[in-house]
Every structure is written in C-alpha cells, then in structure tokens.
Design a protein around this motif. Structure first.
Motif, PDB file in Angstrom:
ATOM      1  N   PRO A   1       0.844  -1.213   0.000  1.00 35.95           N
ATOM      2  CA  PRO A   1       0.000   0.000   0.000  1.00 35.95           C
ATOM      3  C   PRO A   1       0.866   1.244   0.000  1.00 35.95           C
ATOM      4  CG  PRO A   1       0.039  -1.021   2.169  1.00 35.95           C
ATOM      5  CD  PRO A   1       0.762  -1.959   1.268  1.00 35.95           C
ATOM      6  N   VAL A   2       0.225   2.397  -0.203  1.00 35.26           N
ATOM      7  CA  VAL A   2       0.984   3.644  -0.340  1.00 35.26           C
ATOM      8  C   VAL A   2       1.745   3.990   0.927  1.00 35.26           C
ATOM      9  CG1 VAL A   2      -0.480   4.614  -2.133  1.00 35.26           C
ATOM     10  CG2 VAL A   2      -1.122   4.928   0.252  1.00 35.26           C
ATOM     11  N   PHE A   3       1.209   3.652   2.111  1.00 35.78           N
ATOM     12  CA  PHE A   3       1.901   4.001   3.349  1.00 35.78           C
ATOM     13  C   PHE A   3       3.078   3.066   3.640  1.00 35.78           C
ATOM     14  CE2 PHE A   3      -1.824   1.426   4.381  1.00 35.78           C
ATOM     15  CZ  PHE A   3      -1.267   0.370   5.083  1.00 35.78           C
ATOM     16  N   MET A   4       3.305   2.095   2.757  1.00 36.07           N
ATOM     17  CA  MET A   4       4.458   1.207   2.885  1.00 36.07           C
ATOM     18  C   MET A   4       5.328   1.242   1.635  1.00 36.07           C
ATOM     19  SD  MET A   4       2.766  -2.112   4.812  1.00 36.07           S
ATOM     20  CE  MET A   4       4.343  -2.932   4.976  1.00 36.07           C
ATOM     21  N   GLY A   5       5.210   2.338   0.876  1.00 30.02           N
ATOM     22  CA  GLY A   5       6.059   2.519  -0.295  1.00 30.02           C
ATOM     23  C   GLY A   5       5.420   2.158  -1.612  1.00 30.02           C
ATOM     24  N   GLY A   6       4.156   1.773  -1.630  1.00 28.70           N
ATOM     25  CA  GLY A   6       3.479   1.427  -2.873  1.00 28.70           C
ATOM     26  C   GLY A   6       3.031   2.661  -3.628  1.00 28.70           C
ATOM     27  N   ASP A   7       2.379   2.429  -4.772  1.00 29.74           N
ATOM     28  CA  ASP A   7       1.904   3.562  -5.576  1.00 29.74           C
ATOM     29  C   ASP A   7       0.403   3.721  -5.404  1.00 29.74           C
ATOM     30  OD1 ASP A   7       0.558   1.758  -7.410  1.00 29.74           O
ATOM     31  OD2 ASP A   7       2.528   1.331  -8.267  1.00 29.74           O
ATOM     32  N   TRP A   8      -0.107   4.835  -5.946  1.00 29.29           N
ATOM     33  CA  TRP A   8      -1.509   5.183  -5.763  1.00 29.29           C
ATOM     34  C   TRP A   8      -2.443   4.400  -6.683  1.00 29.29           C
ATOM     35  CZ3 TRP A   8      -3.560   7.770  -1.860  1.00 29.29           C
ATOM     36  CH2 TRP A   8      -2.714   8.556  -1.068  1.00 29.29           C
ATOM     37  N   ALA A   9      -1.884   3.590  -7.580  1.00 25.39           N
ATOM     38  CA  ALA A   9      -2.746   2.750  -8.405  1.00 25.39           C
ATOM     39  C   ALA A   9      -3.510   1.751  -7.548  1.00 25.39           C
ATOM     40  CB  ALA A   9      -1.912   2.020  -9.455  1.00 25.39           C
ATOM     41  N   HIS A  10      -2.885   1.321  -6.447  1.00 28.95           N
ATOM     42  CA  HIS A  10      -3.526   0.420  -5.486  1.00 28.95           C
ATOM     43  C   HIS A  10      -3.245   0.972  -4.084  1.00 28.95           C
ATOM     44  CE1 HIS A  10      -4.259  -2.520  -8.663  1.00 28.95           C
ATOM     45  NE2 HIS A  10      -2.985  -2.400  -9.020  1.00 28.95           N
ATOM     46  N   PRO A  11      -4.071   1.925  -3.616  1.00 23.33           N
ATOM     47  CA  PRO A  11      -3.765   2.611  -2.346  1.00 23.33           C
ATOM     48  C   PRO A  11      -3.601   1.676  -1.156  1.00 23.33           C
ATOM     49  CG  PRO A  11      -5.548   3.703  -3.527  1.00 23.33           C
ATOM     50  CD  PRO A  11      -5.294   2.428  -4.234  1.00 23.33           C
ATOM     51  N   LEU A  12      -4.356   0.589  -1.105  1.00 16.68           N
ATOM     52  CA  LEU A  12      -4.248  -0.375   0.000  1.00 16.68           C
ATOM     53  C   LEU A  12      -3.515  -1.642  -0.410  1.00 16.68           C
ATOM     54  CD1 LEU A  12      -7.762  -0.086   1.729  1.00 16.68           C
ATOM     55  CD2 LEU A  12      -5.614   1.042   2.334  1.00 16.68           C
ATOM     56  N   GLY A  13      -2.835  -1.605  -1.547  1.00 13.06           N
ATOM     57  CA  GLY A  13      -2.067  -2.751  -2.003  1.00 13.06           C
ATOM     58  C   GLY A  13      -2.919  -3.770  -2.731  1.00 13.06           C
ATOM     59  N   THR A  14      -2.309  -4.907  -3.025  1.00 21.21           N
ATOM     60  CA  THR A  14      -3.007  -6.009  -3.687  1.00 21.21           C
ATOM     61  C   THR A  14      -2.794  -7.286  -2.889  1.00 21.21           C
ATOM     62  OG1 THR A  14      -1.088  -6.504  -5.090  1.00 21.21           O
ATOM     63  CG2 THR A  14      -2.712  -4.968  -5.978  1.00 21.21           C
ATOM     64  N   ASP A  15      -3.635  -8.291  -3.191  1.00 20.77           N
ATOM     65  CA  ASP A  15      -3.536  -9.547  -2.461  1.00 20.77           C
ATOM     66  C   ASP A  15      -2.693 -10.557  -3.234  1.00 20.77           C
ATOM     67  OD1 ASP A  15      -5.156 -10.379  -4.505  1.00 20.77           O
ATOM     68  OD2 ASP A  15      -6.921 -10.744  -3.269  1.00 20.77           O
ATOM     69  N   GLU A  16      -2.805 -11.822  -2.851  1.00 23.05           N
ATOM     70  CA  GLU A  16      -1.956 -12.861  -3.439  1.00 23.05           C
ATOM     71  C   GLU A  16      -2.257 -13.132  -4.898  1.00 23.05           C
ATOM     72  OE1 GLU A  16      -5.625 -14.894  -1.872  1.00 23.05           O
ATOM     73  OE2 GLU A  16      -4.283 -13.260  -1.247  1.00 23.05           O
TER      74      GLU A  16
END
Length: 285
Positions: A56-71
């Motif tokens: 997610p964005v608060f862990m260095g990810g991008d804004w395309a997936h604000p909460l990250g992605t799953d498996e």
C-alpha cells in the motif's frame, strides 16, 4: 422544513464526541455500501498477477492500489468496498429476521399464555443452551452454503433475546388500560399487538437490535474466517481476514484493512446502541 432541519442539526451537534464520531463512521460505511458500484476503482474479482502482493501507499506502494493487492493481484481497496456492502447486508438482514421471529413468538406467548407460553419459553431456553457456532457448523455442513441460508442461519442468533423482551413488555402492556380499552372495542389480536403494543415497546426493541447488530457482524466474520460463510467469488470482511491470515508476515495489509473495519464498525454500533439506550430508557434519565 428549514426550521426542522436546523433543529435536527442542533440536536446532532449536542451529541457527545464519541457518539458523534460513531454516527459519522456508520454514515460513511452506509454510504460506501450504497455507492459501492460507483466508487470501486477495479472489479473486486479482477486479477493482476504481475502486481501480486503490491504494498500500500503508506508502505512505499503507488496510488494505483492505495491499500495494495492480495496474493492474486486483486485490489484490496476494491475488495474492501465490496466486502463492506456484503457484510452490512448480511448483518442487517439477519438482525431483521431475528427480531421478527423473536417478537412474533414473544407476542404469541404473551397472548395465549398457559401451554403455548411454556412451549415458547422451552424453545427460548433450548436455543439459548445450544452454542451457536456448533449449530452453524452442523447446518452448513448438512445443507451446504448459500447467501440466503447463511443470512437465515445468522437470523436465528439471539432471537430468544427479542422473544423474552417482547413477551415481558407485551404482558405488561396487556395489563394497562389502553390495551383493555382497545380489546373491549373489538380489535383483533393482530391489530392490538401490531398497532398498539408494538409501537409502545419499539424503542426497547430498537436498542436491542443495535446491540445485536455488531454481534452478527462478528459472527459473520468468524464463520467466514473459518471458510463457512461467504464463499468465493463473493467476498466479505471475514472472508478477507480468513484469506489474509496466510500472508500476515509477508503482506499484513491484506488482513489488517478488513480487520480494522470490523473492529471500528462493531465498536461504533455498540456506542450508538448504548447512546440510544440512555436516551430512550426512561429509568436512566
């Protein structure tokens, strides 16, 4: 209309801070559930294996997936929005079913008394004595799983609470003058209980429903976590937590996002229920 709106806003502003926060959060959850199809950034079943387990964005990810992605590369935010709608729909439906069953049987016991009342009370004691999780496991294992069956099963949770409340308050109402007057005027039992007794005990029942609502959410989450609730491709908050537990060390955001929503929503509903109880119960004022 303007004066009435201003009065409602003034009353809303007088709410305690915790109550105000709880009402705001629940309003936000309701808006998310209603507008889920419009605000979901991706289809919640859409997979993108090239972006699986993105941060997610608060862990260095991008804004395309604000909460990250799953498996499977599915967008966690999209699945969270869809899960909120599903979990709230299940909890609302189950709460209504439990209240209708409990109030109906409570009124039947209060009206007929005697042998029928003893049967209803025996059912109440029998239901309260059986661990609900054991009952749910048995029913789902025997009949299989579907959304309709799952909602009806959760509706059986705590119906005995409504039955006891409705029976006690209906007996008390029957002993009052307005009930006897309506009965002497020739009103049918259905009209007596539906038009006169029920409105007088509605506040107590509403408070009980608000207190049972978070219990339903937690039950749905627990059963879905065990794989007995909402089945793929559908998703719910408990379903997300269940699948995310396997990636808790490598991708904790999969589980933490729905777990946070479950905790805060259950807490806010409990706060609203306590506030309604204090507001509507004349013995506490």
């Amino acid at each position: 209309m303007a004066v009435r709106a201003q009065a409602l806003l003034a009353q809303f502003g007088k709410l305690p801070v915790l109550m105000l926060i709880a009402v705001t959060w629940l309003g936000f959850m309701l808006a998310v559930a209603i507008l889920a199809d419009l605000i979901t950034p991706y289809p919640y079943t859409q997979m993108d294996l090239h972006n699986r387990l993105s941060s997610p964005v608060f862990m260095g990810g991008d804004w395309a997936h604000p909460l990250g992605t799953d498996e499977l590369g599915r967008d966690v935010l999209s699945r969270l929005i869809a899960s909120i709608r599903m979990s709230l729909l299940i909890a609302f439906g189950a709460t209504i079913i439990g209240a209708v069953i409990g109030v109906t049987l409570g009124f039947v016991a209060a009206h007929f008394r005697g042998f029928i009342e003893q049967i209803v009370l025996a059912l109440v004691d029998f239901s309260a004595a059986i661990p609900f999780l054991v009952l749910a496991l048995a029913v789902l294992a025997f009949f299989g799983n579907s959304i309709v069956l799952f909602v009806c099963l959760l509706g059986l949770h705590a119906w005995e609470r409504y039955a006891r409340i409705a029976r006690g308050l209906a007996i008390s109402g029957n002993a009052q003058g307005y009930s006897a007057a309506v009965h002497q005027l020739g009103a049918s039992p259905l009209r007596l209980y539906g038009r006169h007794i029920l409105p007088n005990i509605a506040s107590t029942l509403i408070v009980s429903m608000t207190l049972a609502f978070p219990e339903i959410i937690l039950l749905e989450s627990g059963l879905s976590f065990l794989g007995l609730g909402v089945q793929p491709p559908n998703t719910s908050l408990g379903n997300m937590v269940g699948f995310g537990r396997e990636y808790l060390s490598s991708a904790p955001w999969i589980m933490l996002a729905p777990a946070f929503v479950i905790t805060i929503t259950a807490l806010c509903i409990s706060l609203v229920g306590d506030g309604l109880r204090d507001k509507l119960d004349p013995t506490l004022t």
